[in-house]
Design a protein around this motif. Sequence first.
Motif, PDB file in Angstrom:
ATOM      1  N   TYR A   1       6.873  37.228  13.819  1.00 34.59           N
ATOM      2  CA  TYR A   1       7.686  36.860  14.969  1.00 34.59           C
ATOM      3  C   TYR A   1       7.801  38.059  15.911  1.00 34.59           C
ATOM      4  O   TYR A   1       8.708  38.879  15.803  1.00 34.59           O
ATOM      5  CB  TYR A   1       9.063  36.359  14.511  1.00 34.59           C
ATOM      6  N   ALA A   2       6.832  38.180  16.802  1.00 35.45           N
ATOM      7  CA  ALA A   2       6.781  39.252  17.805  1.00 35.45           C
ATOM      8  C   ALA A   2       5.705  38.847  18.798  1.00 35.45           C
ATOM      9  O   ALA A   2       4.888  37.967  18.510  1.00 35.45           O
ATOM     10  CB  ALA A   2       6.417  40.579  17.145  1.00 35.45           C
ATOM     11  N   GLY A   3       5.726  39.480  19.974  1.00 35.67           N
ATOM     12  CA  GLY A   3       4.667  39.209  20.949  1.00 35.67           C
ATOM     13  C   GLY A   3       3.863  40.478  21.186  1.00 35.67           C
ATOM     14  O   GLY A   3       4.337  41.579  20.908  1.00 35.67           O
ATOM     15  N   VAL A   4       2.638  40.337  21.679  1.00 36.57           N
ATOM     16  CA  VAL A   4       1.842  41.508  22.067  1.00 36.57           C
ATOM     17  C   VAL A   4       1.508  41.354  23.541  1.00 36.57           C
ATOM     18  O   VAL A   4       0.996  40.307  23.946  1.00 36.57           O
ATOM     19  CB  VAL A   4       0.501  41.576  21.304  1.00 36.57           C
ATOM     20  N   GLU A   5       1.805  42.370  24.338  1.00 35.87           N
ATOM     21  CA  GLU A   5       1.512  42.272  25.775  1.00 35.87           C
ATOM     22  C   GLU A   5       0.866  43.542  26.293  1.00 35.87           C
ATOM     23  O   GLU A   5       1.185  44.636  25.823  1.00 35.87           O
ATOM     24  CB  GLU A   5       2.804  42.019  26.562  1.00 35.87           C
ATOM     25  N   LYS A   6       0.014  43.354  27.281  1.00 34.64           N
ATOM     26  CA  LYS A   6      -0.509  44.510  27.999  1.00 34.64           C
ATOM     27  C   LYS A   6       0.406  44.745  29.201  1.00 34.64           C
ATOM     28  O   LYS A   6       0.635  43.838  30.011  1.00 34.64           O
ATOM     29  CB  LYS A   6      -1.943  44.250  28.455  1.00 34.64           C
ATOM     30  N   LEU A   7       0.943  45.952  29.316  1.00 34.93           N
ATOM     31  CA  LEU A   7       1.911  46.265  30.366  1.00 34.93           C
ATOM     32  C   LEU A   7       1.202  46.743  31.630  1.00 34.93           C
ATOM     33  O   LEU A   7       0.027  47.133  31.577  1.00 34.93           O
ATOM     34  CB  LEU A   7       2.866  47.362  29.863  1.00 34.93           C
ATOM     35  N   PRO A   8       1.925  46.737  32.777  1.00 29.19           N
ATOM     36  CA  PRO A   8       1.304  47.208  34.030  1.00 29.19           C
ATOM     37  C   PRO A   8       0.762  48.643  33.928  1.00 29.19           C
ATOM     38  O   PRO A   8      -0.178  49.005  34.629  1.00 29.19           O
ATOM     39  CB  PRO A   8       2.451  47.130  35.044  1.00 29.19           C
ATOM     40  N   ASN A   9       1.327  49.476  33.046  1.00 27.03           N
ATOM     41  CA  ASN A   9       0.819  50.851  32.896  1.00 27.03           C
ATOM     42  C   ASN A   9      -0.439  50.936  32.028  1.00 27.03           C
ATOM     43  O   ASN A   9      -0.911  52.014  31.691  1.00 27.03           O
ATOM     44  CB  ASN A   9       1.915  51.784  32.347  1.00 27.03           C
ATOM     45  N   GLY A  10      -0.944  49.758  31.620  1.00 26.60           N
ATOM     46  CA  GLY A  10      -2.187  49.737  30.851  1.00 26.60           C
ATOM     47  C   GLY A  10      -1.982  49.852  29.348  1.00 26.60           C
ATOM     48  O   GLY A  10      -2.926  49.720  28.568  1.00 26.60           O
TER      49      GLY A  10
ATOM     50  N   THR B   1      13.211  34.480  19.142  1.00 24.94           N
ATOM     51  CA  THR B   1      14.354  34.256  18.255  1.00 24.94           C
ATOM     52  C   THR B   1      14.832  35.605  17.731  1.00 24.94           C
ATOM     53  O   THR B   1      14.224  36.156  16.819  1.00 24.94           O
ATOM     54  CB  THR B   1      13.936  33.394  17.023  1.00 24.94           C
ATOM     55  N   PRO B   2      15.913  36.167  18.283  1.00 22.17           N
ATOM     56  CA  PRO B   2      16.329  37.517  17.868  1.00 22.17           C
ATOM     57  C   PRO B   2      16.510  37.640  16.356  1.00 22.17           C
ATOM     58  O   PRO B   2      16.135  38.660  15.763  1.00 22.17           O
ATOM     59  CB  PRO B   2      17.652  37.727  18.606  1.00 22.17           C
ATOM     60  N   ALA B   3      17.057  36.600  15.709  1.00 20.47           N
ATOM     61  CA  ALA B   3      17.322  36.702  14.270  1.00 20.47           C
ATOM     62  C   ALA B   3      16.035  36.831  13.457  1.00 20.47           C
ATOM     63  O   ALA B   3      16.060  37.319  12.327  1.00 20.47           O
ATOM     64  CB  ALA B   3      18.108  35.487  13.805  1.00 20.47           C
ATOM     65  N   LYS B   4      14.922  36.406  13.994  1.00 17.64           N
ATOM     66  CA  LYS B   4      13.653  36.458  13.247  1.00 17.64           C
ATOM     67  C   LYS B   4      12.785  37.639  13.677  1.00 17.64           C
ATOM     68  O   LYS B   4      11.710  37.861  13.107  1.00 17.64           O
ATOM     69  CB  LYS B   4      12.849  35.163  13.498  1.00 17.64           C
ATOM     70  N   ASP B   5      13.216  38.371  14.698  1.00 19.91           N
ATOM     71  CA  ASP B   5      12.361  39.403  15.283  1.00 19.91           C
ATOM     72  C   ASP B   5      11.839  40.386  14.231  1.00 19.91           C
ATOM     73  O   ASP B   5      12.606  40.932  13.443  1.00 19.91           O
ATOM     74  CB  ASP B   5      13.168  40.153  16.346  1.00 19.91           C
ATOM     75  N   GLN B   6      10.523  40.613  14.209  1.00 22.02           N
ATOM     76  CA  GLN B   6       9.915  41.512  13.214  1.00 22.02           C
ATOM     77  C   GLN B   6       9.327  42.782  13.850  1.00 22.02           C
ATOM     78  O   GLN B   6       8.549  43.480  13.205  1.00 22.02           O
ATOM     79  CB  GLN B   6       8.828  40.769  12.436  1.00 22.02           C
ATOM     80  N   THR B   7       9.698  43.084  15.093  1.00 20.09           N
ATOM     81  CA  THR B   7       9.077  44.233  15.763  1.00 20.09           C
ATOM     82  C   THR B   7       9.393  45.557  15.061  1.00 20.09           C
ATOM     83  O   THR B   7       8.581  46.471  15.097  1.00 20.09           O
ATOM     84  CB  THR B   7       9.497  44.333  17.243  1.00 20.09           C
ATOM     85  N   TYR B   8      10.583  45.642  14.443  1.00 13.66           N
ATOM     86  CA  TYR B   8      10.959  46.905  13.784  1.00 13.66           C
ATOM     87  C   TYR B   8       9.874  47.345  12.796  1.00 13.66           C
ATOM     88  O   TYR B   8       9.462  48.505  12.788  1.00 13.66           O
ATOM     89  CB  TYR B   8      12.302  46.728  13.070  1.00 13.66           C
ATOM     90  N   ALA B   9       9.411  46.411  11.977  1.00 11.94           N
ATOM     91  CA  ALA B   9       8.447  46.760  10.923  1.00 11.94           C
ATOM     92  C   ALA B   9       7.027  46.930  11.460  1.00 11.94           C
ATOM     93  O   ALA B   9       6.105  47.247  10.705  1.00 11.94           O
ATOM     94  CB  ALA B   9       8.472  45.701   9.830  1.00 11.94           C
ATOM     95  N   LEU B  10       6.865  46.729  12.771  1.00 10.15           N
ATOM     96  CA  LEU B  10       5.516  46.807  13.364  1.00 10.15           C
ATOM     97  C   LEU B  10       5.406  47.948  14.381  1.00 10.15           C
ATOM     98  O   LEU B  10       4.372  48.077  15.043  1.00 10.15           O
ATOM     99  CB  LEU B  10       5.193  45.478  14.060  1.00 10.15           C
TER     100      LEU B  10
END
Length: 356
Positions: free
Chosen positions: A129-138, A147-156
């Motif tokens: 449960y996370a997204g991957v994006e390319k930002l304007p800075n490349g 879903t904040p309760a499921k967010d897994q970005t910490y472990a990634l």
Amino acid sequence: MSRVVVGMSGGVDSSVAAYLLKEQRYDVIGVTMQIWQDEDACSVEENGGCCGLSAVEDARRVAAALEIPYYVMNFKKEFRENVIDYFTAEYLSGRTPNPCIACNRYVKWEALLNRSLAIGADYIATGHYAGVEKLPNGRYALKRSATPAKDQTYALYNLTQEQLRRTLMPVGAYSKDEIRAIAEKIGLAVADKPDSQDICFVPDGDYASFIRENTGREIPEGNFVTADGKVLGRHKGIIHYTVGQRKKLGLSLGHPAFVLEIRPETNEVVIGTYEESLTDTVRADRLNFMSVEDLDGPKRVFAKIRYNHRGAWCTVEKTGEDQVVCHFEEPLRAVTPGQAVVFYDGDYVLGGGTIL
Ligand SMILES: Nc1ncnc2c1ncn2[C@@H]1O[C@H](COP(=O)(O)OP(=O)(O)OP(=O)(O)O)[C@@H](O)[C@H]1O
């Protein structure tokens, strides 16, 4: 057509991830990684779906239903070297590791990505449960789950730019309920499985026995002491304790007692009061930056100091090539060496490091 290898654990999230990618017209290949014990020694219910025979059976069935090719790959060596050895070494050094972070960076990504590229894949995908994006800075950055309760970005937070560039996380845009509904709609038998546990290779939570059995080492007892050196009692061996811990100390001091520090050199565990356990300063090293290449000065960010921390504001700044200090705006309890501090810039992971 782009080819993607989906890491399939037999659970609902990665099964739906494979389905969504197939719908998006990717050439999808399913892979289950065997990472730990013998196949018949563990199950999805017991070990979080990381390696058991039932994980393989379930994933194989899902792959067949989706009509995608499916393979089982052996990553036990990579898992032992990068996760188990790190896990035991950190505990023996008085720190509290986060093995999921190491598994993500070195096994689920580095090892699986390399083998996937070797079979002609352009991407790997998971059911995180996370997204991957390319930002304007490349730069590539992880975005917090819808879903904040499921967010897994910490472990990634420790994934590299090259890894993110080749990563798809199709379930990150949905809520868990929506994912379950998709699973039911397409008739996936995995729809009602429980979510995974955090530490898949210690299903009963008894880390100390696990470390003893895996290292063959006897862990000596030692003294509980106060910050100024007064002996309070005996402890069972430093691997039994975590900075911030309050329970299971076996001390009756007339006030709540907290672990303040673990000193492997002298085999001491330092105990103090609630007030003494608070701090507003966190130092970290082993840094990984994500939405920015580096910090170019002090920056106010939202930060989490453990997986289930609600987060707090701090100002982070570099104090060395691979070191930062964070000054929090409120005192924190249980700042635990070995855990990660992860910084957020809005919804994106700015980066993070290992707490010193
Ligand atoms: N043994 C494995 N082989 C391949 N991929 C795996 C394996 N274990 C986990 N993964 C991948 O990592 C993702 C996150 O793993 P985690 O253990 O957090 O599972 P989860 O959130 O319960 O997901 P799932 O419902 O797919 O099991 C999974 O969705 C899957 O893509």
